[in-house]
Design an enzyme around this catalytic site. Structure first.
Site: not given
Ligand code: 8Y7
Length: 262
Positions: A205, A239
């Protein structure tokens, strides 16, 4: 939780996993590297990303889910979508986890989660992906996130969702400045006090660009530092795009606190 983007415009991997065979190979590698969950998304949520129709999103994710479900009967397959029709198609195809950056606020989303009785990650976001990074503001970011979750948990439980199915995520970078992100990360133990498992996504990020000056492919050390801190604050699910490194981080963290990994 390993990230599998099946979008042609995802920011951190440039859509390189879009072809079904490439996406499946990437998922296989993440599972071999120790992922317990594969999070499959067919819509990019980066600021300014193009909108995707339900049908296009379904056509992107369903074949991948079907193939992975057949190859890996026991791996948790998460559908990353805000759209109830996409969630339903994905769950029907074999997904068994909902990751909703919109916290089941779309009309009909709670009903889909209820029908399939799967774990749901409710993520906090201020605004919408298009505009969320235009000057985000809070009186107290931790309290706002807690208040939001209180409302969403209440709405889910009123509709009949089993509270044991609920996972909370402060939504790093979703309508937040770097300061807001840091404050939320420092207060994960406060969020844990709500009594639900916590999921955190910091992988690649932009806070690591702001704080460390790193390009997308140079952000893993920053993410690992945050992940270890978050682990010791009680975070349950991580994640990440970098499964092997994150798995090692968690294994070592577990050796340090209890002499063996769980
Ligand atoms: C997150 C996410 C994304 C997160 C959850 C990226 C889909 C942007 N970020 N889902 N999704 N938490 N639960 O930088 O922080 O991966 S997309």
């Amino acid at each position: 939780m390993g990230v599998l983007n099946v979008t042609p415009d995802s920011f951190s991997d440039g859509g390189q996993f879009y072809a079904p065979s490439t996406a499946i190979k990437h998922a296989q590698k993440m599972i071999a590297d120790g992922a317990d969950i594969i999070d499959i998304g067919g819509e990019s949520t980066r600021p300014g990303a193009a909108e995707v129709s339900e049908q296009a999103e379904i056509e992107r994710v369903v074949p991948i889910i079907e193939a992975l479900r057949e190859q890996f009967p026991k791996v948790t397959l998460s559908i990353d979508s805000r759209k109830p029709e996409v969630m339903a198609a994905a769950l029907h195809a074999g997904a068994n986890f909902i990751n909703d950056i919109n916290a089941l606020q779309s009309d009909g989303a709670i009903e889909v989660a209820l029908e399939y009785d799967v774990p749901v990650c409710l993520m906090h976001m201020q605004g919408t992906p298009k505009t969320m990074q235009d000057n985000p503001q809070y009186d107290n970011v931790v309290q706002s996130v807690l208040d939001f979750f209180e409302q969403r948990v209440e709405a889910c439980m009123r509709a009949g969702i089993d509270p044991d199915r609920i996972i909370l995520d402060p939504g790093i970078g979703f309508g937040k400045t770097v300061e807001h992100n840091l404050t939320l990360i420092k207060n994960i133990s406060t969020l844990k006090q709500m009594g639900f498992p916590v999921l955190l996504g910091v992988s690649r990020k932009s806070m690591f660009k702001t704080l460390l000056g790193r390009a997308v492919d140079e952000r893993l050390p920053g993410a690992l530092a945050v992940s270890q801190f978050a682990y010791f604050q009680g975070t349950d699910v991580f994640r990440t795009h970098d499964v092997a490194a994150t798995r090692d981080l968690l294994t070592m963290s577990q050796y340090l606190i209890q002499n063996e990994p769980t």
